[in-house]
Write a protein that holds these residues in place. Structure first.
Motif: not given
Length: 466
Positions: A30, A33, A39, A45, A88, A113
């Motif tokens: 990531r 976020a 997050d 993830a 996402q 994200e």
């Protein structure tokens, strides 16, 4: 999201999009976020990429520092218009490909994200995806290109057909267990040109049984060749792409005929000096060796555009049959060889190694051949050495055989010397050994080497650079 200036980038991005909803989904890092507390940036993830669409962004390689208006409109529609479930976003490529500002812009557009897939970047951002192709892993240990048919040991991605006028048909061949983490194999004429061919390796069955239907390894890749028609005078650039977008260092091949060593056809020889396990017993574990020599062989050899009559040839080969694995899988027979061809211009010499299959009273040997030396080669090419450095990485001058190594696939025979330099180039090697008796002495062989010359420069007969 991917930069729109390199067509192969889209192929990498498409490898992440899962049309079946059956994958375990990629584990990604990531980079931005909307709520970093829940997050955290820098964390990893799994990302749901089922039926994920692909958006193109202006490339940082072309000077872009943010997303274009059209890309922002499309991304906003994905989030709040046509695809409300999209929380996402995945950026494929480093900041040298997709600008760093894209991360915060996607969050501002409503994505919870943002993830980025990238490798180690070079200081100048060279290489597709912002990934250093020079620092990356090579395209499979032992990868090589050849005009020879590698069947039946290797599978080919096509069965041939009519080529464009002037095109050079080549197979990009990868030995067993040389591409275990690859999802795609891509062939182009340059790092920033449209692709010549792309193959999904899982869909093509390259990770399952060998071309003859026998399972000899699991999940590491079977001996296979991607068939490509390369436009006249164009180079061939091939690389593998993983399921998370990482690419290997490219294999660069000079495809034009004047960059090749070849024979008029297979050399036929019999009445060898032979020893070891009987060749008519393919299931017996052990080693068989032969030394075949021919005089007044006839035919001709070609090296970088020159042609010379062949006066004699010699081939020394060792073949090993191995027991099954602990899991009960059949293990492929393997071979190693040295060859030489005496001509009026000199004696090209080389090595070969690969796998063998037995069927209908014949051993079929297929693998990589490396042009190692000889006075003819040195007069045209200078002393052998490593391949030329290019913007897409090192070429496979030695077909994955390390400098100064021994071609020794088994300890039961004297090592076959591969030489102390990388050699001039690599290509395919084919041989058909017909079993004619119980003592191996009257076996008949037809063998043929090839090499694509990838050295830094050619040397004219007068001694200058060409």
């Amino acid at each position: 999201m991917v930069a729109g200036d390199v067509s192969a980038d889209a192929m990498t991005a498409s490898a992440l999009s899962d049309p079946t909803d059956g994958s375990s989904e990629p584990w990604l890092r990531r980079v931005a976020a909307a709520d970093p507390l829940f997050d955290p940036v820098g964390g990893f993830a799994r990302v749901d990429t089922y039926a994920a669409p692909i958006l193109f962004a202006d490339s940082a390689r072309a000077g872009a520092v943010s997303l274009s208006l059209s890309t922002r409109i499309a991304a906003a529609d994905m989030r709040s218009g046509g695809c409300r479930a999209a929380r996402q976003a995945v950026i494929v490529g480093g900041t040298a490909a997709v600008p760093a500002a894209a991360e915060s812009e996607l969050v501002a557009l409503g994505f919870a994200e943002v993830f980025r897939v990238a490798g180690a970047e070079t200081p100048d951002g060279a290489g597709p995806f912002g990934v250093s192709t020079v620092r990356g892993l090579p395209l499979g240990a032992g990868a090589y290109a050849t005009t020879l048919s590698m069947s039946p040991v290797y599978r080919h991605s096509s069965t041939g057909g009519v080529s464009e006028a002037g095109a050079v048909p080549l197979g990009v061949c990868l030995p067993r267990a040389s591409y275990a983490n690859a999802r795609w194999l891509v062939a182009e004429t340059g790092a920033d040109t449209s692709g010549l061919a792309a193959l999904g390796l899982s869909e093509a069955g390259w990770y399952l049984a060998d071309g003859d239907g026998v399972v000899r390894s699991t999940a590491t890749g079977t001996p296979s060749c991607l068939d490509v028609d390369v436009p006249a005078a164009a180079p061939l650039v091939a690389r593998a792409v993983s399921s998370v977008g990482r690419t290997t260092r490219s294999l660069l091949v000079a495809a034009e005929p004047q960059r090749r060593m070849s024979l008029w056809g297979p050399v036929r020889a019999r009445f060898a000096q032979a020893s070891g396990v009987r060749s008519d017993r393919p299931l017996d574990v052990g080693v068989s060796t032969w030394e075949f020599a021919t005089g007044a062989a006839g035919g001709s050899a070609r090296l970088v555009g020159e042609q010379a009559a062949v006066a004699a040839t010699k081939l020394t080969a060792a073949l090993r049959r191995r027991p099954p694995t602990d899991e009960g899988l059949v293990r492929a027979a393997v071979f190693a060889a040295e060859w030489s061809v005496r001509t009026e211009r000199g004696r090209p010499t080389g090595t070969a190694q690969g796998e063998a299959r037995f069927a209908a009273g014949q051993w079929e040997l297929r693998g990589a051949s490396v042009l190692r030396g000889g006075t003819w080669a040195s007069s045209l090419l200078g002393m052998p050495g490593r391949a030329a450095d290019t913007e897409v990485g090192d070429s496979a001058a030695a077909a994955g055989v390390p400098a100064g190594s021994e071609v020794q696939l088994f300890p039961a025979v004297e090592p076959l010397r591969a030489g102390t330099a990388d050699g001039y180039g690599a290509g395919g090697f084919t041989a058909t050994l017909t079993v004619n008796g119980q003592d191996n002495l009257d076996d008949i062989i037809r063998w043929q080497p090839e090499a694509v010359i990838n050295t830094r420069s050619l040397v004219s007969p007068a001694g200058g650079d060409s």
